[in-house]
Scaffold this motif. Sequence first.
Motif, PDB file in Angstrom:
ATOM      1  N   LEU A  32      30.572  46.385  33.655  1.00  0.00           N
ATOM      2  CA  LEU A  32      31.113  45.056  33.380  1.00  0.00           C
ATOM      3  C   LEU A  32      32.525  44.913  33.927  1.00  0.00           C
ATOM      4  N   LYS A  33      33.325  45.945  33.779  1.00  0.00           N
ATOM      5  CA  LYS A  33      34.694  45.904  34.290  1.00  0.00           C
ATOM      6  C   LYS A  33      34.689  45.820  35.819  1.00  0.00           C
ATOM      7  N   LEU A  34      33.789  46.559  36.444  1.00  0.00           N
ATOM      8  CA  LEU A  34      33.667  46.525  37.904  1.00  0.00           C
ATOM      9  C   LEU A  34      33.260  45.138  38.396  1.00  0.00           C
ATOM     10  N   LEU A  35      32.275  44.543  37.749  1.00  0.00           N
ATOM     11  CA  LEU A  35      31.836  43.198  38.134  1.00  0.00           C
ATOM     12  C   LEU A  35      32.942  42.172  37.917  1.00  0.00           C
ATOM     13  N   ASN A  36      33.668  42.310  36.829  1.00  0.00           N
ATOM     14  CA  ASN A  36      34.774  41.403  36.527  1.00  0.00           C
ATOM     15  C   ASN A  36      35.822  41.457  37.642  1.00  0.00           C
ATOM     16  N   GLU A  37      36.118  42.662  38.085  1.00  0.00           N
ATOM     17  CA  GLU A  37      37.113  42.832  39.138  1.00  0.00           C
ATOM     18  C   GLU A  37      36.565  42.422  40.503  1.00  0.00           C
ATOM     19  N   ALA A  38      35.359  42.880  40.836  1.00  0.00           N
ATOM     20  CA  ALA A  38      34.783  42.619  42.162  1.00  0.00           C
ATOM     21  C   ALA A  38      34.585  41.134  42.435  1.00  0.00           C
ATOM     22  N   PHE A  39      34.233  40.375  41.399  1.00  0.00           N
ATOM     23  CA  PHE A  39      33.968  38.947  41.592  1.00  0.00           C
ATOM     24  C   PHE A  39      35.090  38.066  41.051  1.00  0.00           C
ATOM     25  N   SER A  40      36.237  38.674  40.758  1.00  0.00           N
ATOM     26  CA  SER A  40      37.417  37.941  40.265  1.00  0.00           C
ATOM     27  C   SER A  40      37.039  36.961  39.156  1.00  0.00           C
ATOM     28  N   LEU A  41      36.297  37.465  38.170  1.00  0.00           N
ATOM     29  CA  LEU A  41      35.838  36.611  37.071  1.00  0.00           C
ATOM     30  C   LEU A  41      36.954  36.325  36.071  1.00  0.00           C
ATOM     31  N   ASN A  42      37.959  37.177  36.053  1.00  0.00           N
ATOM     32  CA  ASN A  42      39.113  37.017  35.165  1.00  0.00           C
ATOM     33  C   ASN A  42      38.726  36.954  33.685  1.00  0.00           C
ATOM     34  N   LEU A  43      37.680  37.687  33.320  1.00  0.00           N
ATOM     35  CA  LEU A  43      37.287  37.748  31.921  1.00  0.00           C
ATOM     36  C   LEU A  43      38.300  38.602  31.164  1.00  0.00           C
ATOM     37  N   GLN A  44      38.678  38.151  29.990  1.00  0.00           N
ATOM     38  CA  GLN A  44      39.620  38.888  29.160  1.00  0.00           C
ATOM     39  C   GLN A  44      38.893  40.051  28.470  1.00  0.00           C
TER      40      GLN A  44
END
Length: 166
Positions: A2-14
Motif C-alpha cells: 500500500l505504501k509503495l502504491l501510494n508513492e508510485a501513483f502520488s496518491l498522497n494518502l495520509q
Amino acid sequence: MLKLLNEAFSLNLQTEELEAYAGKLGADCPFFIRNTPVYAEGTGNLFSPVSLSLKGYKLILVKPRVFVSTKDAFSRIIPVKPPVSVKEILATPITEWKELLKNDFETSVFALYPEIAQIKEELYAREAIYASMSGSGASVYGLFNAEQQVNTNVFGNCFVYETLLD
C-alpha cells in the motif's frame, strides 16, 4: 505494498487512510504502515507510541517446516492477563523480558508442535536475550547482542533469517 502504491501513483494518502485500507486486508496489517514501534490495541488498529530502540541487537528468525493454522491456534488459546502490562514491560530493559513478556499462544501451540518449542529453547541455549514465538506461530525469533556470533546450523532444514536492527 500500500505504501509503495501510494508513492508510485502520488496518491498522497495520509497514514490513517493507509491504515484503514490495510485493516481491510487483515487485522494485523495496519501495524506495518508506520514502521515504528507502537503499542497496538483493539483489533490491531489502535496505536499509541512506545519508546523502544532495538539498535545494537541482532534478530534471528527461525521458521520451521510446520504450518500452524491460525484458526486452530485461536481456538486453543487461553489468554492470561499479565501481572504487568505489556506497555509497562516494553519500558523495561530487554534483559528483563524473558521473565515478563509472554505469548499466550505458546502454551497450546507448543503442545501440538513440540519442534517449535525446541526452537525457542535452542535460541535461549545460544544465549538469546529474549526469544518468543511470533504471533500464533510457527516462526520463532530471538534477540541477541549485535556482535554475538550465533551458529544457526543447529536449526537444520528450517528457514533462518538474521539481521542487525537499527
